[in-house]
Design a protein around this motif. Structure first.
Motif, PDB file in Angstrom:
ATOM      1  N   ILE A   7      35.747  25.375 -27.704  1.00 18.50           N
ATOM      2  CA  ILE A   7      36.364  24.284 -26.979  1.00 18.50           C
ATOM      3  C   ILE A   7      36.582  23.111 -27.827  1.00 18.50           C
ATOM      4  N   PHE A   8      35.503  22.476 -28.319  1.00 14.53           N
ATOM      5  CA  PHE A   8      35.278  21.495 -29.193  1.00 14.53           C
ATOM      6  C   PHE A   8      36.396  21.739 -30.392  1.00 14.53           C
ATOM      7  N   THR A   9      36.532  22.892 -31.088  1.00 12.46           N
ATOM      8  CA  THR A   9      37.406  23.223 -32.256  1.00 12.46           C
ATOM      9  C   THR A   9      38.720  23.106 -31.733  1.00 12.46           C
ATOM     10  N   ALA A  10      39.086  23.491 -30.284  1.00  8.26           N
ATOM     11  CA  ALA A  10      40.642  23.501 -29.919  1.00  8.26           C
ATOM     12  C   ALA A  10      41.027  22.329 -29.559  1.00  8.26           C
ATOM     13  N   PHE A  11      40.151  21.199 -28.886  1.00  4.64           N
ATOM     14  CA  PHE A  11      40.705  20.109 -28.491  1.00  4.64           C
ATOM     15  C   PHE A  11      40.050  18.794 -29.181  1.00  4.64           C
ATOM     16  N   LEU A  12      39.317  18.844 -30.158  1.00  5.61           N
ATOM     17  CA  LEU A  12      39.172  17.847 -31.175  1.00  5.61           C
ATOM     18  C   LEU A  12      39.848  17.935 -32.598  1.00  5.61           C
ATOM     19  N   GLU A  13      40.911  17.040 -32.607  1.00  7.86           N
ATOM     20  CA  GLU A  13      41.864  17.307 -33.884  1.00  7.86           C
ATOM     21  C   GLU A  13      41.125  16.908 -35.154  1.00  7.86           C
ATOM     22  N   ALA A  14      40.705  17.605 -35.867  1.00  2.95           N
ATOM     23  CA  ALA A  14      40.039  17.311 -37.004  1.00  2.95           C
ATOM     24  C   ALA A  14      40.757  16.187 -38.082  1.00  2.95           C
ATOM     25  N   GLY A  15      39.868  15.137 -38.529  1.00  2.00           N
ATOM     26  CA  GLY A  15      40.453  13.856 -39.166  1.00  2.00           C
ATOM     27  C   GLY A  15      41.195  12.771 -38.487  1.00  2.00           C
ATOM     28  N   GLN A  16      40.982  12.958 -37.086  1.00  2.00           N
ATOM     29  CA  GLN A  16      41.391  12.049 -36.208  1.00  2.00           C
ATOM     30  C   GLN A  16      40.361  11.022 -35.622  1.00  2.00           C
ATOM     31  N   ASN A  17      39.184  11.544 -35.744  1.00  2.00           N
ATOM     32  CA  ASN A  17      37.892  10.705 -35.300  1.00  2.00           C
ATOM     33  C   ASN A  17      37.916  10.605 -33.712  1.00  2.00           C
ATOM     34  N   GLN A  18      38.342  11.601 -33.309  1.00  2.00           N
ATOM     35  CA  GLN A  18      38.465  11.765 -31.687  1.00  2.00           C
ATOM     36  C   GLN A  18      37.095  12.116 -31.210  1.00  2.00           C
ATOM     37  N   GLU A  19      36.816  11.403 -30.024  1.00  2.00           N
ATOM     38  CA  GLU A  19      35.557  11.300 -29.648  1.00  2.00           C
ATOM     39  C   GLU A  19      35.012  12.290 -28.241  1.00  2.00           C
ATOM     40  N   ALA A  20      33.674  12.669 -28.026  1.00  2.00           N
ATOM     41  CA  ALA A  20      33.374  13.524 -26.970  1.00  2.00           C
ATOM     42  C   ALA A  20      32.276  12.896 -26.722  1.00  2.00           C
ATOM     43  N   ILE A  21      32.115  12.247 -25.166  1.00  2.00           N
ATOM     44  CA  ILE A  21      31.083  11.973 -24.557  1.00  2.00           C
ATOM     45  C   ILE A  21      29.991  12.860 -24.350  1.00  2.00           C
ATOM     46  N   LEU A  22      28.796  12.622 -24.828  1.00  2.00           N
ATOM     47  CA  LEU A  22      27.543  13.468 -24.353  1.00  2.00           C
ATOM     48  C   LEU A  22      26.515  12.578 -23.559  1.00  2.00           C
ATOM     49  N   ILE A  23      26.159  13.052 -22.518  1.00  5.93           N
ATOM     50  CA  ILE A  23      25.344  12.391 -21.534  1.00  5.93           C
ATOM     51  C   ILE A  23      23.857  12.932 -22.122  1.00  5.93           C
ATOM     52  N   GLU A  24      22.964  11.945 -22.476  1.00  6.90           N
ATOM     53  CA  GLU A  24      21.568  12.112 -22.761  1.00  6.90           C
ATOM     54  C   GLU A  24      20.532  12.294 -21.856  1.00  6.90           C
ATOM     55  N   PRO A  25      19.439  12.849 -21.965  1.00  3.52           N
ATOM     56  CA  PRO A  25      19.199  13.861 -22.964  1.00  3.52           C
ATOM     57  C   PRO A  25      20.338  15.027 -23.013  1.00  3.52           C
ATOM     58  N   ALA A  26      20.858  15.490 -24.101  1.00  2.00           N
ATOM     59  CA  ALA A  26      21.979  16.285 -24.263  1.00  2.00           C
ATOM     60  C   ALA A  26      21.423  17.545 -25.053  1.00  2.00           C
ATOM     61  N   PHE A  27      21.604  18.511 -24.643  1.00  2.00           N
ATOM     62  CA  PHE A  27      21.365  20.111 -25.432  1.00  2.00           C
ATOM     63  C   PHE A  27      21.567  19.838 -26.717  1.00  2.00           C
ATOM     64  N   ASP A  28      20.742  20.072 -27.639  1.00  7.00           N
ATOM     65  CA  ASP A  28      20.773  19.809 -28.806  1.00  7.00           C
ATOM     66  C   ASP A  28      21.862  20.592 -29.720  1.00  7.00           C
ATOM     67  N   GLN A  29      22.577  21.450 -29.288  1.00  6.51           N
ATOM     68  CA  GLN A  29      23.895  22.207 -29.700  1.00  6.51           C
ATOM     69  C   GLN A  29      25.083  21.332 -29.546  1.00  6.51           C
TER      70      GLN A  29
END
Length: 404
Positions: free
Chosen positions: A87-109
């Motif tokens: 999913i991350f590979t599909a929707f985070l465009e490499a080189g564009q510094n796009q962000e994903a919000i993680l709610i902590e504590p967040a599974f370490d993967q």
């Protein structure tokens, strides 16, 4: 790291979240029958075996109260972790510094997967909101709250994804409908893709698990991730799935095809057969009760030795607050522990002196928020009754290290 420390003292392993008891006979039998079928020895289609796709589609059609198309709205993965990476590979465009919000504590993967996909993780912590003192009193996993203003403030023009985990590892929090509605409102207003990690969906205790994809306007922007390893107690099988609308699953499947190509054939068939049998043999209800009993027993053990904890409403972890343990000033730690900070020292001391292993939950936090977890140790109760009783005996020793 902690497994190596545990092995050095033959500790009771309540650390990693794998089961120390075998799966039910019908689950093992399903795999055995799949392995002897000659048609199950070659590549599966990248999307997955049709038998399993149909079972997943049927389950989620009932759960989501909508018709799920097994040919376009489901993909099978090499565990939930590979589904997340796809999913991350599909929707985070490499080189564009796009962000994903993680709610902590967040599974370490989550963090390494986002970074590998070319994205930037942005962290928003759950915060304890109770008048109780967590260092001396038992609190609820529901006392860990997501500040919606803080969440919205973390969103930028580059934010693409919000990762939600419910039931939550390691807190055991099950997000309420009102909390999910607030997250849904923010996600829709900011046009975010929600990745909902629901691998513990059947393990809840006295509360109802709600999938955010069932809320108005959320099916269209949510990918729900699940895991046979967690549902059936077979973490080594590495079979997971993603469910969502076709325009979200198709890119996910394209990434999956490049990452691993396909998921192993016989165990897909074994999972499909196990699902079919579990629908009529009451497995999920009986499993939930067995886990509730293990949870309650582990809580009794820490009640007895005098350490407070977070009562989990879901999953199979207990966060114990060990702030009351006084480590002797002259206690020597190896360099690799010294370098990792006070939480690693606490867990190391716990393992070496009491012979019961846990996980340092600071590993589920970014550097900025690690101090929120310094006093905690995560223990898993997906363990045998004998293992829990062995832990109970060993933990008696810790009473002599408690500060008044």
């Amino acid at each position: 790291m902690m497994n190596q420390v545990s092995a050095s003292v033959d500790a009771v392993n309540l650390g990693q979240g794998y089961m120390s008891f075998p799966p039910k006979d019908f689950i093992k039998q399903a795999a055995q029958e799949a392995f002897v079928e000659d048609a199950h020895n070659q590549y599966a289609p990248p999307r997955g075996r049709q038998h399993l796709l149909d079972q997943i589609a049927s389950r989620f059609s009932q759960k989501f109260a909508r018709s799920i198309d097994s040919g376009s709205e489901v993909s099978i993965h090499a565990g939930a972790n590979e589904a997340l990476l796809s999913i991350f590979t599909a929707f985070l465009e490499a080189g564009q510094n796009q962000e994903a919000i993680l709610i902590e504590p967040a599974f370490d993967q989550y963090t390494p997967n986002v970074i590998m996909a070319g994205g930037k993780p942005v962290y928003v912590p759950l915060r304890i909101t109770t008048a109780k003192d967590p260092a001396s009193e038992v609190i609820s996993s529901n006392d860990w709250k997501l500040d919606m203003d803080e969440l919205e403030a973390a969103i930028s023009p580059k934010t693409r994804i919000l990762v939600l985990n419910t039931p939550h590892n390691p807190v055991g929090k099950v997000f309420s409908r009102s909390e999910l509605e607030a997250i849904a409102d923010i996600s829709q207003r900011h046009n975010l893709l929600v990745v909902s990690d629901e691998v513990y969906e059947h393990l809840t205790y006295g509360v109802k698990h709600i999938s955010i994809a069932t809320l108005p306007g959320m099916w269209e922007r949510t990918i729900t991730v699940g895991s046979a390893g967690k549902l059936f107690g077979v973490t080594g099988w590495r079979v997971g799935w993603a469910v969502g609308p076709e325009d979200l699953i198709q890119p996910t499947l394209a990434a999956h095809t490049r990452i691993v190509f396909t998921t192993n054939t016989p165990l897909q068939e074994g999972v499909a057969s196990a699902f079919k049998q579990a629908a009529s043999n009451g497995f999920f209800d009986s499993q939930r009760e067995e886990y509730r009993q293990r949870r309650d027993r582990l809580m009794e053990i820490f009640d007895d030795v005098g350490l407070p904890y977070v009562v989990p409403d879901g999953a199979y972890y207990l966060l114990v607050n060990a702030a009351a343990i006084k480590i002797p000033d002259a206690y020597k730690f190896p360099t690799f522990i010294e370098q990792r900070g006070p939480n690693f020292k606490l867990v190391y001391f716990f393992i070496k002196e009491f012979g019961v292993s846990g996980i340092p939950p600071t590993e589920f936090y970014s550097d900025e928020h690690k101090p929120l977890a310094n006093d905690y140790i995560r223990f898993a109760f997906c363990k045998t009754d004998q293992g829990l009783e062995d832990a109970s005996k060993r933990l008696q020793k810790l009473k002599q290290y408690l500060q008044s």
